[in-house]
Design a protein around this motif. Sequence first.
Motif, mmCIF file in Angstrom:
data_model
loop_
_atom_site.group_PDB
_atom_site.id
_atom_site.type_symbol
_atom_site.label_atom_id
_atom_site.label_comp_id
_atom_site.label_asym_id
_atom_site.label_seq_id
_atom_site.Cartn_x
_atom_site.Cartn_y
_atom_site.Cartn_z
ATOM 1 N N LEU A 193 -11.212 1.819 4.082
ATOM 2 C CA LEU A 193 -10.031 2.190 4.860
ATOM 3 C C LEU A 193 -10.253 3.525 5.555
ATOM 4 O O LEU A 193 -9.951 3.675 6.747
ATOM 5 C CB LEU A 193 -8.798 2.268 3.952
ATOM 6 C CG LEU A 193 -7.507 2.711 4.628
ATOM 7 C CD1 LEU A 193 -7.084 1.726 5.703
ATOM 8 C CD2 LEU A 193 -6.407 2.887 3.585
ATOM 9 N N ALA A 194 -10.800 4.501 4.844
ATOM 10 C CA ALA A 194 -11.063 5.821 5.442
ATOM 11 C C ALA A 194 -12.048 5.691 6.601
ATOM 12 O O ALA A 194 -11.854 6.303 7.662
ATOM 13 C CB ALA A 194 -11.586 6.785 4.378
ATOM 14 N N THR A 220 -10.632 5.565 -12.208
ATOM 15 C CA THR A 220 -11.246 5.003 -11.012
ATOM 16 C C THR A 220 -11.732 3.598 -11.304
ATOM 17 O O THR A 220 -11.977 3.229 -12.445
ATOM 18 C CB THR A 220 -12.433 5.870 -10.550
ATOM 19 O OG1 THR A 220 -13.392 5.924 -11.605
ATOM 20 C CG2 THR A 220 -11.986 7.262 -10.188
ATOM 21 N N TRP A 229 -12.328 -0.120 -1.496
ATOM 22 C CA TRP A 229 -11.261 -0.379 -0.533
ATOM 23 C C TRP A 229 -10.849 0.918 0.154
ATOM 24 O O TRP A 229 -10.688 0.984 1.372
ATOM 25 C CB TRP A 229 -10.051 -1.016 -1.233
ATOM 26 C CG TRP A 229 -8.883 -1.191 -0.317
ATOM 27 C CD1 TRP A 229 -8.665 -2.217 0.551
ATOM 28 C CD2 TRP A 229 -7.790 -0.282 -0.151
ATOM 29 N NE1 TRP A 229 -7.503 -2.006 1.234
ATOM 30 C CE2 TRP A 229 -6.934 -0.821 0.837
ATOM 31 C CE3 TRP A 229 -7.444 0.926 -0.740
ATOM 32 C CZ2 TRP A 229 -5.771 -0.199 1.234
ATOM 33 C CZ3 TRP A 229 -6.279 1.558 -0.337
ATOM 34 C CH2 TRP A 229 -5.461 0.992 0.639
ATOM 35 N N ARG A 230 -10.676 1.986 -0.646
ATOM 36 C CA ARG A 230 -10.267 3.282 -0.101
ATOM 37 C C ARG A 230 -11.312 3.812 0.878
ATOM 38 O O ARG A 230 -10.974 4.292 1.960
ATOM 39 C CB ARG A 230 -10.054 4.278 -1.245
ATOM 40 C CG ARG A 230 -9.555 5.636 -0.766
ATOM 41 C CD ARG A 230 -9.642 6.682 -1.856
ATOM 42 N NE ARG A 230 -11.039 6.875 -2.207
ATOM 43 C CZ ARG A 230 -11.502 6.933 -3.445
ATOM 44 N NH1 ARG A 230 -10.700 6.855 -4.468
ATOM 45 N NH2 ARG A 230 -12.782 7.101 -3.673
ATOM 46 N N ASN A 231 -12.599 3.708 0.517
ATOM 47 C CA ASN A 231 -13.651 4.204 1.398
ATOM 48 C C ASN A 231 -13.723 3.400 2.689
ATOM 49 O O ASN A 231 -13.924 3.960 3.766
ATOM 50 C CB ASN A 231 -14.998 4.178 0.670
ATOM 51 C CG ASN A 231 -15.062 5.210 -0.437
ATOM 52 O OD1 ASN A 231 -14.307 6.179 -0.447
ATOM 53 N ND2 ASN A 231 -15.959 4.994 -1.386
ATOM 54 N N ARG A 246 0.830 -1.207 0.000
ATOM 55 C CA ARG A 246 0.000 0.000 0.000
ATOM 56 C C ARG A 246 0.866 1.259 0.000
ATOM 57 O O ARG A 246 0.523 2.246 -0.655
ATOM 58 C CB ARG A 246 -0.941 -0.007 1.204
ATOM 59 C CG ARG A 246 -2.040 -1.039 1.069
ATOM 60 C CD ARG A 246 -2.914 -1.092 2.272
ATOM 61 N NE ARG A 246 -4.006 -2.021 2.065
ATOM 62 C CZ ARG A 246 -4.796 -2.455 3.027
ATOM 63 N NH1 ARG A 246 -4.621 -2.037 4.271
ATOM 64 N NH2 ARG A 246 -5.760 -3.309 2.753
ATOM 65 N N TRP A 305 -11.163 -0.460 -6.132
ATOM 66 C CA TRP A 305 -10.228 0.448 -5.467
ATOM 67 C C TRP A 305 -10.988 1.492 -4.651
ATOM 68 O O TRP A 305 -10.626 1.770 -3.512
ATOM 69 C CB TRP A 305 -9.328 1.114 -6.501
ATOM 70 C CG TRP A 305 -8.444 2.165 -5.921
ATOM 71 C CD1 TRP A 305 -8.566 3.510 -6.076
ATOM 72 C CD2 TRP A 305 -7.330 1.982 -5.054
ATOM 73 N NE1 TRP A 305 -7.579 4.177 -5.376
ATOM 74 C CE2 TRP A 305 -6.806 3.249 -4.737
ATOM 75 C CE3 TRP A 305 -6.710 0.859 -4.511
ATOM 76 C CZ2 TRP A 305 -5.717 3.433 -3.906
ATOM 77 C CZ3 TRP A 305 -5.614 1.055 -3.688
ATOM 78 C CH2 TRP A 305 -5.134 2.312 -3.395
ATOM 79 N N SER A 306 -12.043 2.052 -5.214
ATOM 80 C CA SER A 306 -12.816 3.065 -4.499
ATOM 81 C C SER A 306 -13.450 2.477 -3.241
ATOM 82 O O SER A 306 -13.455 3.112 -2.179
ATOM 83 C CB SER A 306 -13.909 3.648 -5.399
ATOM 84 O OG SER A 306 -13.325 4.337 -6.476
ATOM 85 N N SER A 360 2.142 1.695 -3.508
ATOM 86 C CA SER A 360 1.048 2.180 -4.361
ATOM 87 C C SER A 360 0.766 3.652 -4.107
ATOM 88 O O SER A 360 0.568 4.425 -5.050
ATOM 89 C CB SER A 360 -0.226 1.364 -4.125
ATOM 90 O OG SER A 360 -0.045 0.040 -4.535
ATOM 91 N N ALA A 361 0.749 4.052 -2.834
ATOM 92 C CA ALA A 361 0.491 5.455 -2.498
ATOM 93 C C ALA A 361 1.586 6.359 -3.063
ATOM 94 O O ALA A 361 1.290 7.414 -3.633
ATOM 95 C CB ALA A 361 0.395 5.617 -0.981
#
Length: 113
Positions: free
Chosen positions: A100-101, A89, A96-98, A44, A93-94, A47-48
């Motif tokens: 995680l947030a 997008t 997973w990101r949401n 991660r 991925w979106s 990737s970031a």
Amino acid sequence: MHEDYFNMKHSAVRNCIERCFGILKTKWATMRTKSYYPVKTQCRVISACALLHNYIRGEMSIDPMEIEAGEGDVQGANNMIDYIDHVETNNAWSGWRNALAEEMFNNWMGNHP
């Protein structure tokens, strides 16, 4: 003959990937040292760093760090290198990101009542 072609392509891809990691290591200090994070976290972080690099490349037509590293030039003579100039997008991925947030926010809320 097909095997020779595959080996040439593999070598070119490997060189490109090594150059990319060299640029990331120059730009991001976290990439220069041994990491003690779990492998999933390391992936991660990489990737970031790559996404941030690509964002910067989108905002700056000339990246001084790439020029210093010999990876680019002002005249654009290296146009033959295929740069990633956008990221599309994708629902996975979106999601997973949401998630995680939300997890980070919930953890923060749990520590700050």
